[in-house]
Design an enzyme around this catalytic site. Sequence first.
Site, mmCIF file in Angstrom:
data_model
loop_
_atom_site.group_PDB
_atom_site.id
_atom_site.type_symbol
_atom_site.label_atom_id
_atom_site.label_comp_id
_atom_site.label_asym_id
_atom_site.label_seq_id
_atom_site.Cartn_x
_atom_site.Cartn_y
_atom_site.Cartn_z
ATOM 1 N N ASP A 1 0.830 -1.208 0.000
ATOM 2 C CA ASP A 1 0.000 0.000 0.000
ATOM 3 C C ASP A 1 0.869 1.265 0.000
ATOM 4 O OD1 ASP A 1 -2.111 1.717 0.330
ATOM 5 O OD2 ASP A 1 -2.883 0.781 2.159
ATOM 6 N N ASP B 1 -10.509 4.056 -1.314
ATOM 7 C CA ASP B 1 -11.125 3.026 -0.467
ATOM 8 C C ASP B 1 -12.642 2.960 -0.635
ATOM 9 O OD1 ASP B 1 -8.553 2.869 0.371
ATOM 10 O OD2 ASP B 1 -8.994 3.138 2.505
HETATM 11 C C1 GLA Z 1 -5.403 2.284 2.711
HETATM 12 C C2 GLA Z 1 -5.902 1.142 1.837
HETATM 13 C C3 GLA Z 1 -6.950 0.353 2.605
HETATM 14 C C4 GLA Z 1 -6.344 -0.189 3.887
HETATM 15 C C5 GLA Z 1 -5.789 0.964 4.713
HETATM 16 C C6 GLA Z 1 -5.005 0.469 5.909
HETATM 17 O O1 GLA Z 1 -6.396 3.215 2.965
HETATM 18 O O2 GLA Z 1 -6.430 1.627 0.631
HETATM 19 O O3 GLA Z 1 -7.434 -0.718 1.812
HETATM 20 O O4 GLA Z 1 -5.333 -1.108 3.574
HETATM 21 O O5 GLA Z 1 -4.903 1.779 3.948
HETATM 22 O O6 GLA Z 1 -4.405 1.500 6.620
#
Ligand code: GLA
Length: 511
Positions: free
Chosen positions: A268, A328
């Site tokens: 990520d 997200d």
């Molecule tokens: C980002 C990702 C999410 C999750 C969070 C965790 O926002 O896009 O899917 O993994 O980080 O902190």
Amino acid sequence: MKEALALRVAMAAAMLSACVGAAATDLTGRWVARVPNGDGTSRETVFVLNQDGSMLTGSVINPTNEQPIVDGRVEGTNLTFATAPANNLQNRTAYRGELAGEELTITVSRRGRPDQTLTARRGPDSAGRLPPRIAPPALHPVRDNGLARTPPMGWNSWNRFRGEVSDAIVRAIADAMAANGMKDAGYAYVNIDDTWEAGRDASGRILTNRKFPDMKALADYVHSKGLKLGIYSSPGPFTCAGYEGSYGHEEDDARTYAAWGIDYLKYDWCSAARLYADSDMQAVYQKMGDALLATARPIVYSLCQYGRNDVQKWGADVGGNLWRTTGDISDTWESMSRIGFGQGPLAPFATPGHWNDPDMLEIGNGGMSEVEYRTHMSLWALLAAPLLAGNDLRAVQPEILKILTNREVIAIDQDALGRQGRRVKKDGDVEIWVKPLSGGAHAVGLFNRGETTANVTVSCDELQLCGGYTIRDVWAGTDVGKFGASDSTSVPRHGVVLLRVARSGSASGHM
Ligand code: GLA
């Protein structure tokens, strides 16, 4: 006389302390606050303040970004300032604070969110500073790892558990998946998302925090259930929740994951944004792609950089098996439908081993109706999207389990042809999506994005599926006969009728 002198001394002392007090309102320094993630964990925000009389400049540093302070003012012990992401003044964040003794109380106001109050204290000079930037490597194609020939299926902790995820929860989820039909339906990966990390030992080896006392033992347990274990990290120094990232330790971490028995990595971007431009993403992701391959353990590689920098064009070249295409998801019709129905243009980039990832499923988390969750599942299946359940499988309602484990819907997602569906028609709130399947069959989704029931008419002509096709209503589990020149069906608000259309006489028409 003596008393008068004592009084004068006391007054002088009071004046002196007032002067000292005024001097103490020089806010210049690095102020550190722990910001609750809302789930029992917290991350660090550093306020870098430079006071010059009543003017305040500096920046606000979060794990994933650093933003300059604008309009900063100090008046006595009170301060006000703002930050705004570049080119986005709409999302300005306003801060007001007060210094009391050693503590700076800061209230943060963002549009559409409740105010949040933080307490910051002076931190060390290192607070919020980044390690030196490591130049990204030259590009080269990373060999295909041969994994994920169909979209990965499993579960991920983030949507439901956030920072609560623990060894005990992961074991219980694995138990549930092995017992409740999820595993039998094809869900294989049990993926730990953010918040498992601690720091590193003296040799640079990543450590787990107290929620995960023994990652190798956890992997052994998950494997003993016939399932696989996934983990999460960031190419930056910190993850999005402010935990330890893999920056400068890519090979160490890949080796550690392999030694633990990890089968899947979600990687990520998060704080890498503070060191690298979007145009560096390919090289930065390539580094971990190489490191995973070098371990010789089969580890699915999931890129998560929110679809930036046209990742669909290079995700496979860095060894990626899937790449997030958006920000997200959240458990609302608005979020799910905006993401899902927006995926059409990415269809050409999905191929066996390399998938567009519109984010994890929210099915069963409670924010949508069963009709909407069936739409979510149907759309993801038509998109050949990874199917990563994001709910609490330890206590799942039978109706939700039925949605997640519907074999005919899963077969559409997992079809060996590996083609992503696309929209073939839009008429107001009604959309028709088609996914080509192996054996000349097609999955057809009749979606109603509107607020009232719609009567959807579909002609075989517009689908180019005339003559000699049979139709099966997948959710109803019934054969609905041949395709006529024009058929009509009623689709509820936010609902779907999902069809499998196969050549008459073809075995794939009848499952
Ligand atoms: C980002 C990702 C999410 C999750 C969070 C965790 O926002 O896009 O899917 O993994 O980080 O902190």
